[in-house]
Design an enzyme around this catalytic site. Structure first.
Site, PDB file in Angstrom:
ATOM      1  N   ARG A 125     -26.754  27.836  19.573  1.00 53.73           N
ATOM      2  CA  ARG A 125     -26.623  28.695  18.888  1.00 53.73           C
ATOM      3  C   ARG A 125     -27.864  29.841  19.258  1.00 53.73           C
ATOM      4  NH1 ARG A 125     -24.980  31.068  13.008  1.00 53.73           N
ATOM      5  NH2 ARG A 125     -23.235  30.106  13.501  1.00 53.73           N
TER       6      ARG A 125
ATOM      7  N   CYS B  99     -16.978  36.772   8.286  1.00 49.63           N
ATOM      8  CA  CYS B  99     -16.993  35.740   8.711  1.00 49.63           C
ATOM      9  C   CYS B  99     -18.148  34.742   7.851  1.00 49.63           C
ATOM     10  CB  CYS B  99     -18.186  35.907  10.981  1.00 49.63           C
ATOM     11  SG  CYS B  99     -18.782  37.251   9.866  1.00 49.63           S
TER      12      CYS B  99
HETATM   13  N1  NVA Z   1     -23.508  39.033  12.703  1.00 52.25           N
HETATM   14  C1  NVA Z   1     -23.862  38.103  11.797  1.00 52.25           C
HETATM   15  C2  NVA Z   1     -22.994  36.738  12.301  1.00 52.25           C
HETATM   16  C3  NVA Z   1     -22.941  35.424  11.293  1.00 52.25           C
HETATM   17  C4  NVA Z   1     -21.773  34.564  11.289  1.00 52.25           C
HETATM   18  C5  NVA Z   1     -24.983  37.169  12.755  1.00 52.25           C
HETATM   19  O1  NVA Z   1     -24.849  37.170  13.342  1.00 52.25           O
HETATM   20  O2  NVA Z   1     -25.994  37.038  12.388  1.00 52.25           O
END
Ligand code: NVA
Length: 216
Positions: free
Chosen positions: A15, A174
């Protein structure tokens, strides 16, 4: 790092902010690399989202999807999905917050889906089967949050906006949600919301991804 992690593990999920980090990991790793979120895309999320839609609507294709809000990583992944499945995808975003132009062009060129950028949220949501939103300020954009709150206010998913979608629409997010900003309590806790099924399905779809990539 990719080479060392490959010696210790059967797979890597990363991530990150910069999408190029995922690409570089993929270039040098000897095990599968999964994009757990980058500033460009969020593919694991979208797989959970469409699976949740399947559970509630009984199909993966021919769905009208209104993504309302920022043209961010999640919006870009909806566009990537629309390159592979036949969808009617509307991105309802303010001017200047459109999704990635290159991904949009590629997805349109696939010819599977109708994909439209619609700045008017009411028009974008019209008759939609799925109403979707995400935070207005993503991770890393915290300093822009106050300014974005003003710009995105007309794009809030509230009962009035949902009333323009199909009567049996589902609402997805989400998570984590900023209640009272991009979505109201009445909607996220209301009859159209499938947000907690969607959250659970992140686990199940992740298991499917591991099986697909790593089962021998
Ligand atoms: N657009 C958000 C999604 C989080 C699941 C982010 O990148 O923080």
């Amino acid at each position: 790092m990719a080479r060392v992690l490959s010696r210790f593990n059967d797979g890597i999920m990363a991530r990150v902010f910069g999408h190029e980090i995922i690409e570089e990991l993929g270039q040098y790793a000897e095990v599968p690399v999964v994009n757990g979120l980058s500033d460009l895309t969020h593919p694991c999320q979208i797989m959970g989202d469409i699976f949740t839609a399947f559970e509630h609507k009984g199909r993966y294709e021919d769905l009208k999807i209104a993504y309302i809000g920022d043209g961010n990583n999640v919006a870009n992944s909806w566009i990537n999905l629309a390159a592979r499945l036949s969808l009617d995808l509307r991105i309802g975003c303010p001017e200047g917050f459109e999704p990635n132009a290159e991904l949009l062009q590629k997805a349109k060129a696939e010819g599977k889906s109708e994909i439209r950028i619609i700045n008017d949220p009411v028009e974008a949501v019209k008759d939609a089967d799925i109403v979707y939103t995400d935070v207005w300020a993503s991770m890393g954009q915290e300093e822009e949050a106050a300014q974005r709150k003003r710009i995105f206010a007309p794009y809030q998913i509230n009962e009035e906006l949902v009333s323009h979608a199909a009567a049996d629409c589902i609402v997805e997010h989400c998570l984590p949600a900023h209640r009272g900003d991009e979505i109201t309590d009445a909607v996220i806790d209301g009859p159209h919301s499938v947000v907690f099924d969607e959250a659970e399905n992140r686990l199940h779809i992740q298991k499917a991804i591991v099986v697909k990539l790593m089962a021998s």
